[in-house]
Design a protein around this motif. Sequence first.
Motif, PDB file in Angstrom:
ATOM      1  N   ALA A   1       0.842  -1.210   0.000  1.00  0.00           N
ATOM      2  CA  ALA A   1       0.000   0.000   0.000  1.00  0.00           C
ATOM      3  C   ALA A   1       0.873   1.255   0.000  1.00  0.00           C
ATOM      4  CB  ALA A   1      -0.913  -0.012   1.225  1.00  0.00           C
ATOM      5  N   ARG A   2       1.968   1.199   0.770  1.00  0.00           N
ATOM      6  CA  ARG A   2       2.860   2.358   0.830  1.00  0.00           C
ATOM      7  C   ARG A   2       3.612   2.554  -0.491  1.00  0.00           C
ATOM      8  NH1 ARG A   2       1.586   3.225   6.027  1.00  0.00           N
ATOM      9  NH2 ARG A   2       0.393   1.313   6.029  1.00  0.00           N
ATOM     10  N   LEU A   3       3.889   1.438  -1.155  1.00  0.00           N
ATOM     11  CA  LEU A   3       4.558   1.531  -2.464  1.00  0.00           C
ATOM     12  C   LEU A   3       3.632   2.160  -3.511  1.00  0.00           C
ATOM     13  CD1 LEU A   3       6.909   0.683  -4.446  1.00  0.00           C
ATOM     14  CD2 LEU A   3       5.627  -1.432  -4.820  1.00  0.00           C
ATOM     15  N   GLU A   4       2.370   1.707  -3.545  1.00  0.00           N
ATOM     16  CA  GLU A   4       1.474   2.144  -4.633  1.00  0.00           C
ATOM     17  C   GLU A   4       0.754   3.465  -4.366  1.00  0.00           C
ATOM     18  OE1 GLU A   4      -1.568  -0.692  -5.932  1.00  0.00           O
ATOM     19  OE2 GLU A   4      -2.540   0.892  -7.099  1.00  0.00           O
ATOM     20  N   PHE A   5       0.512   3.771  -3.089  1.00  0.00           N
ATOM     21  CA  PHE A   5      -0.386   4.907  -2.840  1.00  0.00           C
ATOM     22  C   PHE A   5       0.280   6.120  -2.196  1.00  0.00           C
ATOM     23  CE2 PHE A   5      -3.251   1.305  -3.412  1.00  0.00           C
ATOM     24  CZ  PHE A   5      -4.138   1.856  -4.346  1.00  0.00           C
ATOM     25  N   ASN A   6       1.594   6.075  -2.013  1.00  0.00           N
ATOM     26  CA  ASN A   6       2.285   7.272  -1.519  1.00  0.00           C
ATOM     27  C   ASN A   6       3.410   7.544  -2.524  1.00  0.00           C
ATOM     28  OD1 ASN A   6       3.351   9.364  -0.018  1.00  0.00           O
ATOM     29  ND2 ASN A   6       4.575   7.999   1.268  1.00  0.00           N
ATOM     30  N   ILE A   7       3.060   8.223  -3.617  1.00  0.00           N
ATOM     31  CA  ILE A   7       3.982   8.257  -4.755  1.00  0.00           C
ATOM     32  C   ILE A   7       4.369   9.674  -5.204  1.00  0.00           C
ATOM     33  CG2 ILE A   7       3.492   5.958  -5.678  1.00  0.00           C
ATOM     34  CD1 ILE A   7       1.423   7.255  -7.577  1.00  0.00           C
ATOM     35  N   PRO A   8       4.901  10.480  -4.267  1.00  0.00           N
ATOM     36  CA  PRO A   8       5.341  11.812  -4.700  1.00  0.00           C
ATOM     37  C   PRO A   8       6.437  11.737  -5.759  1.00  0.00           C
ATOM     38  CG  PRO A   8       6.185  11.294  -2.501  1.00  0.00           C
ATOM     39  CD  PRO A   8       5.175  10.237  -2.840  1.00  0.00           C
ATOM     40  N   GLY A   9       7.277  10.698  -5.671  1.00  0.00           N
ATOM     41  CA  GLY A   9       8.367  10.570  -6.651  1.00  0.00           C
ATOM     42  C   GLY A   9       7.817  10.365  -8.058  1.00  0.00           C
ATOM     43  N   VAL A  10       6.763   9.549  -8.176  1.00  0.00           N
ATOM     44  CA  VAL A  10       6.183   9.310  -9.503  1.00  0.00           C
ATOM     45  C   VAL A  10       5.542  10.594 -10.020  1.00  0.00           C
ATOM     46  CG1 VAL A  10       4.479   8.010 -10.829  1.00  0.00           C
ATOM     47  CG2 VAL A  10       5.740   6.868  -8.994  1.00  0.00           C
ATOM     48  N   THR A  11       4.756  11.236  -9.159  1.00  0.00           N
ATOM     49  CA  THR A  11       3.954  12.368  -9.646  1.00  0.00           C
ATOM     50  C   THR A  11       4.788  13.636  -9.881  1.00  0.00           C
ATOM     51  OG1 THR A  11       1.860  13.538  -9.316  1.00  0.00           O
ATOM     52  CG2 THR A  11       3.133  13.119  -7.357  1.00  0.00           C
ATOM     53  N   PHE A  12       5.807  13.877  -9.037  1.00  0.00           N
ATOM     54  CA  PHE A  12       6.586  15.115  -9.201  1.00  0.00           C
ATOM     55  C   PHE A  12       7.927  14.888  -9.901  1.00  0.00           C
ATOM     56  CE2 PHE A  12       4.459  16.212  -4.952  1.00  0.00           C
ATOM     57  CZ  PHE A  12       3.404  16.860  -5.575  1.00  0.00           C
ATOM     58  N   GLY A  13       8.381  13.645  -9.961  1.00  0.00           N
ATOM     59  CA  GLY A  13       9.757  13.402 -10.379  1.00  0.00           C
ATOM     60  C   GLY A  13       9.966  13.151 -11.867  1.00  0.00           C
TER      61      GLY A  13
ATOM     62  N   GLU B   1      12.711   7.690  -7.852  1.00  0.00           N
ATOM     63  CA  GLU B   1      12.135   6.670  -6.966  1.00  0.00           C
ATOM     64  C   GLU B   1      10.651   6.955  -6.797  1.00  0.00           C
ATOM     65  OE1 GLU B   1      15.872   5.826  -3.962  1.00  0.00           O
ATOM     66  OE2 GLU B   1      14.618   7.577  -3.642  1.00  0.00           O
ATOM     67  N   PRO B   2       9.826   5.907  -6.653  1.00  0.00           N
ATOM     68  CA  PRO B   2       8.389   6.167  -6.591  1.00  0.00           C
ATOM     69  C   PRO B   2       7.928   6.880  -5.331  1.00  0.00           C
ATOM     70  CG  PRO B   2       8.840   3.817  -6.239  1.00  0.00           C
ATOM     71  CD  PRO B   2      10.135   4.460  -6.638  1.00  0.00           C
ATOM     72  N   ASN B   3       8.530   6.560  -4.192  1.00  0.00           N
ATOM     73  CA  ASN B   3       7.953   7.009  -2.924  1.00  0.00           C
ATOM     74  C   ASN B   3       8.654   8.196  -2.287  1.00  0.00           C
ATOM     75  OD1 ASN B   3       7.742   3.542  -2.603  1.00  0.00           O
ATOM     76  ND2 ASN B   3       5.979   4.825  -3.021  1.00  0.00           N
ATOM     77  N   THR B   4       9.761   8.631  -2.873  1.00  0.00           N
ATOM     78  CA  THR B   4      10.368   9.860  -2.378  1.00  0.00           C
ATOM     79  C   THR B   4      10.665  10.763  -3.568  1.00  0.00           C
ATOM     80  OG1 THR B   4      12.462   8.675  -2.376  1.00  0.00           O
ATOM     81  CG2 THR B   4      11.528   9.158  -0.236  1.00  0.00           C
ATOM     82  N   TYR B   5      10.520  12.028  -3.304  1.00  0.00           N
ATOM     83  CA  TYR B   5      10.809  13.019  -4.336  1.00  0.00           C
ATOM     84  C   TYR B   5      11.799  14.007  -3.742  1.00  0.00           C
ATOM     85  CZ  TYR B   5      10.154  17.445  -6.753  1.00  0.00           C
ATOM     86  OH  TYR B   5      10.369  18.637  -7.387  1.00  0.00           O
TER      87      TYR B   5
END
Length: 547
Positions: free
Chosen positions: A409-421, A441-445
């Motif tokens: 759940a943390r991998l798929e639904f907390n994705i600032p890295g995907v959205t901003f990176g 990285e998906p979960n950190t930006y």
Amino acid sequence: MHTDVLVAGGGPCGLMLANELGRRGIRCLVADAKPGTAFNPQANATQARTMEHFRRLGFAHEVRELGLPSDHPTDIAYFTRIAQHELARIRLPTAAEAVVKIKSLAGSWSAAELPHRVSQKFVEQVLLRHGEARPSVDIRYGWTLERFADEGDRVAATLRPTEGGPAQQFDAMFLVGADGARSFVRRQLAIEWSGVAGIEREFMGGRMFAVYLRAPRLADLLGRRKAWMYVAVNHQRRAFMASVDGVSEYAFHAALRPGEDAEQWGEDDARRVFAEAMGADVPIEVLSTGTWLAGHALVARRFGRGRVFIAGDAAHLFTPTGGLGYNTAIEDAVNLAWKLASVIRGQAPIALLDSYEAERKPLAERNTAYARRFADSVGLFVARPELDEDSERGDAERERASRHLDAHARLEFNIPGVTFGGRYDASPIIVRDGAVLPPDEPNTYTATASPGGRPPHAWLDDGRSLFDLFHSEWTLLGLGADAPSTAAFETAAEAQAVDLRVVRLPQPALRELYEMPLVLIRPDQIVAWRGASAHDADKVLARVTGR
Ligand SMILES: Cc1cc2nc3c(=O)[nH]c(=O)nc-3n(C[C@H](O)[C@H](O)[C@H](O)COP(=O)(O)OP(=O)(O)OC[C@H]3O[C@@H](n4cnc5c(N)ncnc54)[C@H](O)[C@@H]3O)c2cc1C
């Protein structure tokens, strides 16, 4: 009939194009074969970067008021069956909390907007209303693009009322196929997919049965377990369900078992399959049913030819894990629209449009790969029969599932890295500065003002978002108390007919965040260049506008 840009498809991508072109006064005709905006909920999540774009256009707050009530939980919760054992949950802020909380977030979530959980069907209505309000925009539902030909200096197209009737001929400077997964425009251009189709998994890989339903008694049954997204993990049938209105409407999707063919399934099947996922008998009213195929990670080999472009699902197909399909479609429109407008206004050469594919294709490849990774993480997890057992063995199995799903759940639904990176490093219109880039990285930006990505965000002392100060076209930031003269940029912008606004911000913290005193931001809020002096202003502006 003449228009500047003909758009086939009035889904999120076509409607966003209408908004972006309309606000620039570009004539745009959007034709969509169906009678109106989507009836079915489809996409459920508007990512933070999309919300920032809606904010730039002035309607993020309207979108945030839609969907769930403002105090409704937006958690993602995993169960053996939705009315039985809870396995894992990730808690996320409600819509009301999101607008307050965002102002105090730092690090990965330093942003103007947080994500919003809302069905695409509601977003489309906002996009339609604002698009239609633009005098240069004409949006016609019930019209199908039947034929088109790139004539070299224009595109000739034939539109016909979907219900039948006489065809109309149109001339446009450009055609955009925002016409979805089965894109007529892509097929006419003979553009093939690359990537992988039909990946098989226990869940999120294979045919899915979709039910849009009303269940007025479900909220009471759920009580304190209320969430936004419910995922059923059991041996009999995997399924997920998103709350559409936070009251009684839900979008339910169940994975089909090998050998099942749901093409002929009706309301009784919908009730049966829904009851399996619930583990309880809950009365439902079926609003619609359908099937779709999960397991694609496809990107078109080209994003257009000549005067014809493709965007959105026409150019890339996702498995919906991560909620990236519609969001990537929105960003395609944002990217393409300012370039089309610059060319149509004569401010940039047609070659600027080559940068659309150069920038968006790698992004589509990146995002489909992320969605695939999320689908593997949840879909390859094997749900054993013991999960349902009331026994020690059952407890142990549920413990194993909880550990896996909690991390997932943390991998798929907390994705600032995907959205901003997402970055446009290979773009010909970005002036790279050679800075070492943070890892993708998906979960950190990790914010960086190195040209090619989203500008780092900051809240100003007066409570405004830095992004709200950016001009609707080009912005030159002059940062720090001793920022160098911007005069050369202003002169160059005038000579090159670039609509540039200089924004001076003396705050040392901003100067530090951007690492340079001068930063050039594109109309789509991407850093195009940064530097210590304006000496090369002429060259820089020529480069970033495709000259
Ligand atoms: C179950 C499910 C869940 C999803 N969840 C998410 C999610 O959470 N987040 C996310 O980001 N994405 C999600 N998606 C994907 C998302 O729905 C799509 O990516 C999105 O709709 C793409 O928008 P679009 O405008 O490119 O295409 P579409 O929305 O498909 O719009 C294309 C339009 O073109 C029209 N059209 C087609 N041919 C013609 C023609 N010849 N002439 C005129 N009009 C034509 C169609 O009528 C249609 O309205 C999900 C998809 C599904 C199926």
